[in-house]
Design an enzyme around this catalytic site. Structure first.
Site, mmCIF file in Angstrom:
data_model
loop_
_atom_site.group_PDB
_atom_site.id
_atom_site.type_symbol
_atom_site.label_atom_id
_atom_site.label_comp_id
_atom_site.label_asym_id
_atom_site.label_seq_id
_atom_site.Cartn_x
_atom_site.Cartn_y
_atom_site.Cartn_z
ATOM 1 N N GLY A 297 0.725 -1.182 -0.052
ATOM 2 C CA GLY A 297 0.077 -0.001 0.010
ATOM 3 C C GLY A 297 0.703 1.328 0.032
ATOM 4 O O GLY A 297 0.093 2.560 -0.267
ATOM 5 N N ARG B 157 3.321 -1.368 -5.966
ATOM 6 C CA ARG B 157 3.492 -0.299 -6.710
ATOM 7 C C ARG B 157 4.877 0.337 -6.318
ATOM 8 O O ARG B 157 5.521 0.866 -7.209
ATOM 9 C CB ARG B 157 2.197 0.658 -6.279
ATOM 10 C CG ARG B 157 2.308 1.855 -7.054
ATOM 11 C CD ARG B 157 1.288 3.095 -6.366
ATOM 12 N NE ARG B 157 0.058 2.316 -6.063
ATOM 13 C CZ ARG B 157 -1.082 2.580 -6.798
ATOM 14 N NH1 ARG B 157 -0.981 3.194 -7.910
ATOM 15 N NH2 ARG B 157 -2.287 1.762 -6.294
ATOM 16 N N ARG C 88 -5.675 3.251 -16.052
ATOM 17 C CA ARG C 88 -5.785 3.931 -14.654
ATOM 18 C C ARG C 88 -6.429 5.127 -14.832
ATOM 19 O O ARG C 88 -7.302 5.644 -14.016
ATOM 20 C CB ARG C 88 -4.538 3.916 -14.146
ATOM 21 C CG ARG C 88 -3.946 2.719 -13.737
ATOM 22 C CD ARG C 88 -2.728 3.041 -12.923
ATOM 23 N NE ARG C 88 -3.097 3.281 -11.480
ATOM 24 C CZ ARG C 88 -2.812 4.346 -10.726
ATOM 25 N NH1 ARG C 88 -2.434 5.318 -11.534
ATOM 26 N NH2 ARG C 88 -3.452 4.350 -9.614
ATOM 27 N N TYR D 112 -9.762 5.298 -12.685
ATOM 28 C CA TYR D 112 -9.810 5.779 -11.443
ATOM 29 C C TYR D 112 -9.613 7.316 -11.534
ATOM 30 O O TYR D 112 -9.391 7.878 -10.450
ATOM 31 C CB TYR D 112 -8.626 5.356 -10.657
ATOM 32 C CG TYR D 112 -8.227 3.769 -10.595
ATOM 33 C CD1 TYR D 112 -9.244 2.850 -9.870
ATOM 34 C CD2 TYR D 112 -7.233 3.274 -11.368
ATOM 35 C CE1 TYR D 112 -9.011 1.510 -10.057
ATOM 36 C CE2 TYR D 112 -6.914 1.803 -11.165
ATOM 37 C CZ TYR D 112 -7.949 0.955 -10.538
ATOM 38 O OH TYR D 112 -7.740 -0.230 -10.491
ATOM 39 N N CYS E 115 -13.520 3.787 -28.974
ATOM 40 C CA CYS E 115 -14.578 4.510 -29.100
ATOM 41 C C CYS E 115 -15.432 4.623 -27.647
ATOM 42 O O CYS E 115 -16.365 3.899 -27.434
ATOM 43 C CB CYS E 115 -15.363 3.721 -30.203
ATOM 44 S SG CYS E 115 -14.566 3.789 -31.803
ATOM 45 N N GLU E 116 -14.757 5.386 -26.702
ATOM 46 C CA GLU E 116 -15.414 5.601 -25.384
ATOM 47 C C GLU E 116 -14.961 6.999 -24.849
ATOM 48 O O GLU E 116 -13.926 7.431 -25.280
ATOM 49 C CB GLU E 116 -14.743 4.791 -24.557
ATOM 50 C CG GLU E 116 -14.823 3.072 -24.630
ATOM 51 C CD GLU E 116 -16.108 2.708 -24.093
ATOM 52 O OE1 GLU E 116 -16.782 3.297 -23.120
ATOM 53 O OE2 GLU E 116 -16.471 1.501 -24.440
HETATM 54 N N1 LLP Z 1 -1.656 -6.888 -0.750
HETATM 55 C C1 LLP Z 1 -2.948 -7.123 -1.225
HETATM 56 C C2 LLP Z 1 -3.787 -7.720 -0.409
HETATM 57 C C3 LLP Z 1 -3.372 -6.160 -2.023
HETATM 58 O O1 LLP Z 1 -4.611 -6.289 -2.435
HETATM 59 C C4 LLP Z 1 -2.598 -5.458 -2.729
HETATM 60 C C5 LLP Z 1 -3.074 -4.546 -3.799
HETATM 61 C C6 LLP Z 1 -1.125 -5.510 -2.496
HETATM 62 C C7 LLP Z 1 -0.671 -5.861 -1.513
HETATM 63 C C8 LLP Z 1 -0.193 -4.285 -3.122
HETATM 64 O O2 LLP Z 1 -0.571 -2.984 -2.946
HETATM 65 P P1 LLP Z 1 0.647 -1.926 -3.300
HETATM 66 O O3 LLP Z 1 1.778 -2.052 -2.607
HETATM 67 O O4 LLP Z 1 0.778 -2.058 -4.794
HETATM 68 O O5 LLP Z 1 -0.365 -0.652 -3.011
HETATM 69 N N2 LLP Z 1 -5.268 -1.014 -9.585
HETATM 70 C C9 LLP Z 1 -5.090 -0.122 -8.582
HETATM 71 C C10 LLP Z 1 -4.466 -0.552 -7.310
HETATM 72 C C11 LLP Z 1 -5.206 -1.937 -6.757
HETATM 73 C C12 LLP Z 1 -4.502 -2.420 -5.729
HETATM 74 C C13 LLP Z 1 -5.004 -3.921 -5.566
HETATM 75 N N3 LLP Z 1 -4.236 -4.458 -4.337
HETATM 76 C C14 LLP Z 1 -4.305 1.260 -9.057
HETATM 77 O O6 LLP Z 1 -3.926 1.210 -10.313
HETATM 78 O O7 LLP Z 1 -4.204 2.175 -8.422
#
Ligand code: LLP
Length: 430
Positions: free
Chosen positions: A251, A290, A326, A330, A356-357
């Site tokens: 996160g 990320r 993205r 979002y 086409c959106e």
């Molecule tokens: N662990 C779990 C259980 C998760 O669901 C996620 C991300 C992570 C770890 C990794 O999180 P990170 O460190 O990458 O923040 N597609 C969205 C983000 C979706 C995240 C889903 N879960 C975007 O592009 O912002």
């Protein structure tokens, strides 16, 4: 209106202009890569991925956690292999991601299997592989895991994923740890679930897990959640349940825009984790995605046409929301820079794709130097949750991906998956 970007480093990430005005990723000029491999094109910096992992490892030295890379951020097997070469494990959420992690050489004892609706065949694949733990999110899943392990004559290692009900203070569409989210088990239900689990002989509780959301800039939500996790761990221990480890999720946010500066420092995240969790003396797992790959990647696109419509100056690109979703999904901001530096005064421009959106728009009123048809741009911070979300909508290819080694050598790690490939797959069914 802001002035043209100066030559030299741009505000964040491994992207900069060289003395000739060529945009570079970790000092490798991008335009020649597009000429060689085509456009749209994803390019990732191995050096930046390594540097981010080293930042995490050093920030978290006191806790010395197992870092399990969240494969969902970027699932290319070459990227996973590069990440794993630093001793990092994997957080997977499907049998497909599990196979990818294994194909990339991640050892099973460093794999955690998360995901809210794992199917029996996926549970069996995890058991067969001998992974470290299943992060379980419902009683029904526990029963399914128990049944799968019974069929296979084994015992499944379980982490219960707790929904700590904290406000992650990030984009609403990417929070996961508040009441009302589908993720995790209610905090207050955990003690009774732990008791109930004793009726399931083929599952063994080894850990608690949590993950409260993605792209977090504030440390307070993490801190609140870690405290809750620590309290719960102590409570379970007081009633006779000893855990082997804690999984504190991912996160950590990264900069997407110049005003984000360097983004949050993993040192602050590690300090919050250490404060609440170190006294428990349990091994920890972190699941960043990320942070490791986000700023390592850019997506290159070409300006196909320019067009004036009412008050708007459009740049119509050869990349669309199918290539980088993205912004459409979002309303996320991606910084965009021309591949060739220009000192012309920026004007507000609207960058859109060919799909086409009406949501196929990357940026509105974005100040950029005037760009001609044939000019190229790079979308920054495109290493995480971009190529993985690409699709074939409107009969389009999936873009190719290139990984730059530490010495700047470019390797094609996935060719474009073309419409011809898709047609052949369909025609093979005739
Ligand atoms: N662990 C779990 C259980 C998760 O669901 C996620 C991300 C992570 C770890 C990794 O999180 P990170 O460190 O990458 O923040 N597609 C969205 C983000 C979706 C995240 C889903 N879960 C975007 O592009 O912002």
């Amino acid at each position: 209106m802001s002035k043209a970007a100066p030559l030299g480093p741009v505000p964040f990430g491994p992207v900069s202009y060289d003395a000739t005005g060529a945009l570079c990723l970790s000092s490798t000029p991008l335009a020649p890569l597009a000429a060689q491999f085509g456009s749209p094109l994803y390019v990732y910096s191995g050096a930046h991925i390594s540097a981010q992992i080293e930042r995490l490892q050093s920030a978290f030295a006191a806790l010395n956690p197992l870092i399990c890379y969240a494969v969902k951020a970027n699932m290319n097997t070459h990227v996973i292999r590069h990440v794993a070469s630093h001793g990092v494990g994997a957080d997977v959420v499907s049998v497909g991601e599990l196979r990818r992690a294994l194909a990339a050489g991640v050892s099973p004892e460093k794999i955690v299997f998360a995901g809210v609706a794992k199917q029996p065949a996926e549970l069996e694949a995890g058991l067969e592989t001998g992974i470290l733990q299943f992060n379980v999110e419902s009683w029904s899943e526990l029963e399914a895991l128990n049944a799968a392990a019974a069929r296979m004559g084994t015992i499944a290692p379980v982490a219960l994923r707790v929904n700590p009900d904290v406000d992650a203070q990030t984009l609403a569409k990417i929070t996961t740890g508040s009441r009302g989210n589908k993720f995790g088990l209610p905090f207050d239900d955990i003690p009774s679930l732990v008791q109930q689990m004793q009726t399931l002989p083929h599952v063994r509780l080894e850990a608690l897990a949590m993950h409260i959301g993605s792209q977090l800039f504030k440390m307070q939500p993490f801190s609140d959640a870690y405290k809750r996790l620590a309290d719960l761990t102590r409570h379970l221990s007081s009633v006779g349940t000893t855990l082997q480890r804690l999984d504190i999720g991912g996160g950590l946010g990264i900069p997407y825009a110049p005003e984000d500066g360097d983004g949050p420092d993993p040192v602050d995240l590690a300090a919050a984790a250490t404060e609440h969790l170190a006294p428990l003396g349990l091994p920890t797992i972190v699941e960043p995605g990320r942070f490791i790959v986000g700023n390592a990647g850019v997506m290159i696109a070409d300006v196909v046409y320019t067009k004036e419509s009412y008050d708007h100056h459009f740049l119509l690109l050869n990349a669309g929301m199918n290539d980088l979703m993205r912004p459409a999904l979002y309303e996320a901001y991606h910084h965009i820079l021309p591949l060739q530096h220009s000192s012309a005064a920026p004007i507000p421009q609207e960058l859109a794709g060919p799909i086409c959106e009406s949501t196929d728009v990357f940026a509105k009123q974005r100040p950029l130097p005037p760009l001609e048809e044939g000019a190229q741009v790079a979308f920054l911070t495109a290493g995480a949750y971009c190529a993985v979300l690409a699709n074939h909508y409107n009969g389009r290819a999936l873009p190719a991906e290139v990984l730059l080694s530490a010495t700047g050598e470019a390797k094609l790690i996935r060719p474009a998956v073309s419409d011809a490939d898709m047609i052949a797959l369909e025609q093979a069914q005739a």
